[in-house]
Motif scaffolding. Structure first.
Motif, mmCIF file in Angstrom:
data_model
loop_
_atom_site.group_PDB
_atom_site.id
_atom_site.type_symbol
_atom_site.label_atom_id
_atom_site.label_comp_id
_atom_site.label_asym_id
_atom_site.label_seq_id
_atom_site.Cartn_x
_atom_site.Cartn_y
_atom_site.Cartn_z
ATOM 1 N N TYR A 181 -6.655 0.759 -8.864
ATOM 2 C CA TYR A 181 -5.463 1.590 -9.265
ATOM 3 C C TYR A 181 -5.169 1.234 -11.031
ATOM 4 O O TYR A 181 -5.432 0.113 -11.176
ATOM 5 C CB TYR A 181 -4.174 1.266 -8.741
ATOM 6 C CG TYR A 181 -4.237 1.501 -7.369
ATOM 7 C CD1 TYR A 181 -3.863 2.901 -6.790
ATOM 8 C CD2 TYR A 181 -4.751 0.796 -6.285
ATOM 9 C CE1 TYR A 181 -3.969 3.328 -5.529
ATOM 10 C CE2 TYR A 181 -4.670 0.882 -5.040
ATOM 11 C CZ TYR A 181 -4.375 2.350 -4.668
ATOM 12 O OH TYR A 181 -4.215 2.639 -3.276
ATOM 13 N N TYR B 145 0.827 -1.012 -0.015
ATOM 14 C CA TYR B 145 0.174 -0.086 -0.027
ATOM 15 C C TYR B 145 0.804 1.286 -0.008
ATOM 16 O O TYR B 145 0.415 2.237 -0.759
ATOM 17 C CB TYR B 145 -1.087 -0.035 1.204
ATOM 18 C CG TYR B 145 -2.148 -0.909 0.777
ATOM 19 C CD1 TYR B 145 -3.118 -0.643 -0.084
ATOM 20 C CD2 TYR B 145 -2.111 -2.213 1.540
ATOM 21 C CE1 TYR B 145 -3.941 -1.749 -0.341
ATOM 22 C CE2 TYR B 145 -3.089 -3.205 1.048
ATOM 23 C CZ TYR B 145 -3.904 -2.961 0.033
ATOM 24 O OH TYR B 145 -5.018 -4.034 -0.353
ATOM 25 N N PRO B 146 1.739 1.258 0.910
ATOM 26 C CA PRO B 146 2.917 2.295 0.677
ATOM 27 C C PRO B 146 3.303 2.887 -0.624
ATOM 28 O O PRO B 146 3.434 3.839 -1.078
ATOM 29 C CB PRO B 146 3.760 2.087 1.698
ATOM 30 C CG PRO B 146 3.122 1.309 2.685
ATOM 31 C CD PRO B 146 2.202 0.509 2.035
ATOM 32 N N GLU C 15 0.994 6.844 -6.693
ATOM 33 C CA GLU C 15 -0.368 7.511 -7.063
ATOM 34 C C GLU C 15 0.075 9.168 -6.758
ATOM 35 O O GLU C 15 -0.362 10.146 -7.593
ATOM 36 C CB GLU C 15 -1.495 7.214 -5.879
ATOM 37 C CG GLU C 15 -2.831 7.965 -6.254
ATOM 38 C CD GLU C 15 -3.656 7.799 -5.019
ATOM 39 O OE1 GLU C 15 -3.577 6.934 -4.324
ATOM 40 O OE2 GLU C 15 -4.552 8.666 -5.010
ATOM 41 N N ALA C 16 0.746 9.404 -5.650
ATOM 42 C CA ALA C 16 1.029 10.893 -5.261
ATOM 43 C C ALA C 16 2.233 11.587 -6.246
ATOM 44 O O ALA C 16 2.094 12.391 -6.654
ATOM 45 C CB ALA C 16 1.933 10.839 -4.106
ATOM 46 N N ASP C 17 2.892 10.435 -6.881
ATOM 47 C CA ASP C 17 3.747 10.677 -8.062
ATOM 48 C C ASP C 17 3.139 11.248 -9.487
ATOM 49 O O ASP C 17 3.875 11.407 -10.543
ATOM 50 C CB ASP C 17 4.924 9.611 -8.261
ATOM 51 C CG ASP C 17 5.981 9.866 -7.187
ATOM 52 O OD1 ASP C 17 5.849 10.817 -6.508
ATOM 53 O OD2 ASP C 17 6.505 8.735 -7.042
ATOM 54 N N GLY C 18 1.701 10.768 -9.453
ATOM 55 C CA GLY C 18 1.244 10.972 -10.557
ATOM 56 C C GLY C 18 1.309 9.935 -11.581
ATOM 57 O O GLY C 18 0.761 9.978 -12.702
ATOM 58 N N LEU D 80 1.972 1.766 -3.637
ATOM 59 C CA LEU D 80 0.856 2.445 -4.554
ATOM 60 C C LEU D 80 0.595 3.664 -4.138
ATOM 61 O O LEU D 80 0.348 4.374 -5.190
ATOM 62 C CB LEU D 80 -0.540 1.347 -4.134
ATOM 63 C CG LEU D 80 -0.500 0.127 -4.820
ATOM 64 C CD1 LEU D 80 -1.800 -0.627 -4.152
ATOM 65 C CD2 LEU D 80 -0.729 -0.011 -6.271
ATOM 66 N N HIS D 81 0.604 4.039 -2.935
ATOM 67 C CA HIS D 81 0.176 5.449 -2.673
ATOM 68 C C HIS D 81 1.293 6.343 -2.943
ATOM 69 O O HIS D 81 0.920 7.691 -3.466
ATOM 70 C CB HIS D 81 -0.022 5.639 -1.089
ATOM 71 C CG HIS D 81 -0.878 4.782 -0.410
ATOM 72 N ND1 HIS D 81 -1.197 4.691 0.752
ATOM 73 C CD2 HIS D 81 -2.336 4.352 -1.136
ATOM 74 C CE1 HIS D 81 -1.987 3.588 1.010
ATOM 75 N NE2 HIS D 81 -2.773 3.549 -0.290
ATOM 76 N N LYS D 82 2.584 5.935 -2.810
ATOM 77 C CA LYS D 82 3.660 6.754 -3.681
ATOM 78 C C LYS D 82 3.503 6.974 -4.991
ATOM 79 O O LYS D 82 3.453 8.014 -5.470
ATOM 80 C CB LYS D 82 4.819 5.950 -3.058
ATOM 81 C CG LYS D 82 6.062 6.875 -3.627
ATOM 82 C CD LYS D 82 7.462 6.634 -3.141
ATOM 83 C CE LYS D 82 8.377 7.458 -3.326
ATOM 84 N NZ LYS D 82 8.642 7.659 -4.682
#
Lengths: 235, 112
Positions: free
Chosen positions: B77, B50-51, B57-60, B53-55
């Protein structure tokens, strides 16, 4: 195939809250994960106990449980927030908004170079603005948490980040430490021209960042949240 | 898990590769797919997935979509345009890395 029922989903949400996940977006993702894992165990043996399986699956997250997931999610959201800020800053370096930046720098320079106490006025003014913003965001955050507590609202991580400006307000104090403005005060009449130009730019940047984080981004809140959390419309 | 450290740096590449192949995926599906593809040799831990995936996502690189499945919400996702480009770069990078490691682990006898 045996599925996790509605009550059990509620129990999973409760479980994530008990393990310090206060954000609904993070809870939702974890709940689906746990439910999937439990259903897979049931595929092998449908008689296994829900609570036992939950504990078994939770152990896989390691000694810190969900904390790492939450922490990394916070970092990711803060990064996302700063990217938004950067995009807005870029707008102020391009036409037409660059005119605002130029006028603002000129006003700062005018104050610093024409008044004996110019630098003090600006420095104190910005500090007052930063503190007011901190109080304002603190007030809004408390209001939001109250609504969350009463069950009227769900707390989304990015919403909290927007409200607290992702810690940007603390960053705005940074020039005060680096430039040691305290010392500037004693000799404010004797700053060199280069020094005056430099502090004018620093103050312009401070004003713009405050304006962006307190007005511009919160003004786009709904749009930003809707894009980040498509589930808002579903839940 | 003994191989956890070995693949840790490649986790985001693995995620991008899976998403480039399929359409959209949710977290649990990714862990299961990797497990299946590697016959259980590679297990992505929940705490790492999850971290990552979240990273991304934040990186676009990833976009999210949420659907109601059964009686819960599921977050999917999928790659953004930027993510598609990045997945190609990252894969090439990983392939080069694998070749390099192979050169160390299994050096070809030199002719000279």
């Amino acid at each position: 195939m045996k599925k996790v029922n509605k009550q059990q989903i509620d129990r999973l949400y409760e479980f994530t809250r008990q393990h310090y996940v206060e954000y609904y977006d993070v809870q939702t993702e974890l709940v689906d994960h746990l439910a999937n894992a439990i259903e897979e165990y049931w595929e092998e043996n449908p008689d296994q106990d829900f609570e036992e399986l939950l504990q078994k699956e939770f152990k896989k997250f390691g000694v810190f449980g969900f904390m790492e997931v939450v922490e990394k999610r916070q970092n990711a959201m803060t990064k996302k927030y700063y990217k938004m800020i950067l995009e807005e800053v870029k707008c102020f370096l391009k036409l037409p908004k660059v005119i605002i930046s130029i006028v603002l720098s000129w006003i700062c320079f005018f104050i610093v170079s024409n008044f004996n106490y110019g630098l003090r006025i600006l420095a104190v003014g910005v500090v007052i603005l930063i503190f007011s913003s901190v109080f304002y965001s603190g007030f809004n955050l408390r209001r939001l948490k109250k609504r969350v507590k009463s069950g009227n609202k769900k707390l989304y991580l990015l919403e909290e980040t927007l409200l607290t400006s992702g810690g940007l307000l603390t960053v705005l104090f940074f020039p005060y430490y680096v430039l040691n403005f305290g010392n500037f005060f004693d000799t404010s009449e004797t700053i060199s021209l280069q020094g005056q130009i430099f502090v004018s730019f620093v103050f312009t940047a401070e004003f713009l960042l405050l304006y962006i984080s307190v007005f511009v981004i919160p003004g786009k809140k709904e749009e930003i949240l809707k894009k980040a959390y498509p589930e808002m419309e579903l839940s | 898990m003994s191989n956890a450290k070995l693949y840790k740096g490649s986790l985001s590449t693995i995620i991008l590769k899976l998403l480039a192949e399929g359409d959209k995926m949710y977290g649990y599906e990714i862990t299961q797919k990797v497990k299946k593809m590697t016959q259980g040799e590679l297990k992505i831990t929940e705490g790492a997935l999850y971290p990552a995936l979240h990273k991304l996502e934040a990186d676009g690189l990833l976009d999210v979509e949420v659907k109601k499945v059964d009686n819960r919400l599921r977050k999917y996702y999928k790659l953004t345009e930027k993510g598609t480009k990045e997945s190609i770069n990252k894969l090439a990078e990983l392939e080069r890395f694998i070749e390099t490691i192979q050169g160390i682990v299994n050096p070809k006898p030199s002719l000279g």
